[in-house]
Design a protein around this motif. Sequence first.
Motif, PDB file in Angstrom:
ATOM      1  N   GLU A  38       0.454  33.249   3.001  1.00  0.00           N
ATOM      2  CA  GLU A  38       1.552  34.220   3.113  1.00  0.00           C
ATOM      3  C   GLU A  38       1.174  35.471   2.321  1.00  0.00           C
ATOM      4  N   TYR A  39       1.191  36.613   2.968  1.00  0.00           N
ATOM      5  CA  TYR A  39       0.801  37.853   2.298  1.00  0.00           C
ATOM      6  C   TYR A  39       1.418  39.042   3.035  1.00  0.00           C
ATOM      7  N   GLY A  40       1.232  40.214   2.441  1.00  0.00           N
ATOM      8  CA  GLY A  40       1.609  41.452   3.113  1.00  0.00           C
ATOM      9  C   GLY A  40       3.031  41.905   2.864  1.00  0.00           C
ATOM     10  N   LEU A  41       3.384  42.981   3.543  1.00  0.00           N
ATOM     11  CA  LEU A  41       4.694  43.623   3.407  1.00  0.00           C
ATOM     12  C   LEU A  41       5.773  42.805   4.102  1.00  0.00           C
ATOM     13  N   THR A  42       6.979  42.946   3.592  1.00  0.00           N
ATOM     14  CA  THR A  42       8.101  42.199   4.141  1.00  0.00           C
ATOM     15  C   THR A  42       9.243  43.153   4.474  1.00  0.00           C
ATOM     16  N   TYR A  43      10.227  42.622   5.206  1.00  0.00           N
ATOM     17  CA  TYR A  43      11.417  43.418   5.509  1.00  0.00           C
ATOM     18  C   TYR A  43      12.192  43.742   4.229  1.00  0.00           C
ATOM     19  N   ASP A  44      12.140  42.852   3.255  1.00  0.00           N
ATOM     20  CA  ASP A  44      12.797  43.129   1.970  1.00  0.00           C
ATOM     21  C   ASP A  44      12.139  44.330   1.275  1.00  0.00           C
ATOM     22  N   ASP A  45      10.820  44.414   1.368  1.00  0.00           N
ATOM     23  CA  ASP A  45      10.126  45.583   0.805  1.00  0.00           C
ATOM     24  C   ASP A  45      10.618  46.873   1.444  1.00  0.00           C
ATOM     25  N   SER A  65     -11.754  25.553  13.911  1.00  0.00           N
ATOM     26  CA  SER A  65     -10.777  25.471  12.830  1.00  0.00           C
ATOM     27  C   SER A  65      -9.657  26.472  13.077  1.00  0.00           C
ATOM     28  N   SER A  66      -8.559  26.273  12.388  1.00  0.00           N
ATOM     29  CA  SER A  66      -7.418  27.167  12.559  1.00  0.00           C
ATOM     30  C   SER A  66      -6.772  27.439  11.208  1.00  0.00           C
ATOM     31  N   THR A  67      -6.230  28.631  11.084  1.00  0.00           N
ATOM     32  CA  THR A  67      -5.507  29.021   9.873  1.00  0.00           C
ATOM     33  C   THR A  67      -4.140  29.542  10.271  1.00  0.00           C
ATOM     34  N   ARG A  68      -3.178  29.301   9.399  1.00  0.00           N
ATOM     35  CA  ARG A  68      -1.811  29.765   9.645  1.00  0.00           C
ATOM     36  C   ARG A  68      -1.489  30.854   8.621  1.00  0.00           C
ATOM     37  N   GLU A  69      -1.088  31.997   9.124  1.00  0.00           N
ATOM     38  CA  GLU A  69      -0.789  33.139   8.272  1.00  0.00           C
ATOM     39  C   GLU A  69       0.630  33.626   8.543  1.00  0.00           C
ATOM     40  N   LYS A  70       1.341  33.905   7.459  1.00  0.00           N
ATOM     41  CA  LYS A  70       2.680  34.459   7.586  1.00  0.00           C
ATOM     42  C   LYS A  70       2.620  35.931   7.197  1.00  0.00           C
ATOM     43  N   LEU A  71       2.895  36.787   8.163  1.00  0.00           N
ATOM     44  CA  LEU A  71       2.852  38.236   7.958  1.00  0.00           C
ATOM     45  C   LEU A  71       4.051  38.857   8.658  1.00  0.00           C
ATOM     46  N   GLU A  72       4.958  39.427   7.871  1.00  0.00           N
ATOM     47  CA  GLU A  72       6.160  40.006   8.460  1.00  0.00           C
ATOM     48  C   GLU A  72       5.897  41.405   9.016  1.00  0.00           C
ATOM     49  N   LEU A  73       5.229  42.257   8.233  1.00  0.00           N
ATOM     50  CA  LEU A  73       4.964  43.639   8.653  1.00  0.00           C
ATOM     51  C   LEU A  73       3.517  44.009   8.328  1.00  0.00           C
ATOM     52  N   SER A  74       2.878  44.680   9.258  1.00  0.00           N
ATOM     53  CA  SER A  74       1.498  45.128   9.035  1.00  0.00           C
ATOM     54  C   SER A  74       1.448  46.470   8.324  1.00  0.00           C
ATOM     55  N   GLN A  75       2.423  47.323   8.600  1.00  0.00           N
ATOM     56  CA  GLN A  75       2.366  48.675   8.029  1.00  0.00           C
ATOM     57  C   GLN A  75       3.756  49.300   7.972  1.00  0.00           C
ATOM     58  N   LEU A  76       3.940  50.123   6.954  1.00  0.00           N
ATOM     59  CA  LEU A  76       5.134  50.960   6.818  1.00  0.00           C
ATOM     60  C   LEU A  76       4.681  52.415   6.728  1.00  0.00           C
ATOM     61  N   THR A  77       5.193  53.248   7.621  1.00  0.00           N
ATOM     62  CA  THR A  77       4.937  54.692   7.538  1.00  0.00           C
ATOM     63  C   THR A  77       6.187  55.342   6.965  1.00  0.00           C
TER      64      THR A  77
END
Length: 408
Positions: A68-75, A222-234
């Motif tokens: 789990e990483y990256g920007l979120t809606y809370d951010d 192999s497989s990886t599971r990633e939780k990413l809500e937002l890729s970018q905020l302008t």
Amino acid sequence: MLHKLRSLLTVLGLVLGVASVIIMLSIAEGAGRDAQRQIESLGISNVIVRSVKPPQDDRQGQRQRLLEYGLTYDDMRRIKDTLTDVDQIAPFREFRHEARFLDRMTEARVVGVQSEYAKTNRLEVVQGRFIEPHDLQTTANVCVVGAKLAAKLFRYEAPIGQTIQIADRHRFQVIGVTATKMSSAGVGSSLAAQDYNKDFYIPLTTDQKRIGEVLIRRTEGSSTREKLELSQLTVRVKDPERVKSTAAAIESLLALTHEKRDFEITIPLDLLEQRKATQQLFNFVLGSIAAISLLVGGIGIMNIMLATVSERTGEIGIRRALGAKKSDITLQFLVETLVLSATGAVMGAVVGLTTPPIISLMSGRETIITFWGPCVAVSVALATGLIFGIYPARRAASLDPIEALRRV
């Protein structure tokens, strides 16, 4: 005129020098303008905050089932509610998936966006429409496709109204096609190059509800599971003069909740200022390299004029015997030098002005001929010829008339 070939070879150095100055500066100006245009398209009033996957060691990767990483809606909400200088925030999330229509398949960059995305990134819709607020409110299963993606999937059919399948599970109806847009060059450490023409745009709410926040990536069994809500905020700032301070405030605000430092901030205004400074240095270096050709051309003129003085010693003696002053002899040889220099400068300018369009046509790269480029090149060529012609002219004028007459 008595030595046409020798005169032509003499001015050839200046021709190449002037032409190379104009051509190099036009190439540099075109490259700089292209880069500046891409940076300006990001918006000089914007602050771009992008999610970045934090580095992990193998042991940590094995223990952790979900990354789990990256920007979120809370951010996004925290930035909007806390910072008064923020005018608007445009979020999006991106990932790559296979797009299919009938038996045609291609990889596409799926981008969950809001309706402001097209205006922020200067996208033009040539067919249909872009995503609108009611699509977000109803989490509609609609999409807008880039020009290359549309050409790849719809070879004979009209795209509007067709259904595209993503990841063998999700189906979206095409409501628009964007115009061809030049790919970004990947400016800034946190911005990767991207081809807008292969994008697949869907409403951000639809992306959140149907595709979900957890992405499964499969590589070599192999497989990886990633939780990413937002890729970018302008983040658009109300006052351009407050961009840098707002970026610092955003960084401090995000640092409170992102201990892994899984974000990067890019300020297009800083990139633009750095690019302009680099462009000035680039122009100086290219101009200096091209100026060496002018220097060589000047040395060639000086060399041939010294040879001319030796050949015409008898003529100089006769002129002095008939009453010519030293200034007359000096003026005579300076005029000849300036004629050679002017001829070389004009020929070089013609070559320099006609070559850049040919380069653009053959390479597809933009070249820009500025007004000051040819002016500087021609002026330096004339000054070089004059400077290197002074010594031969003064040497001719200083010859002793009696000694010169013995060469008749």
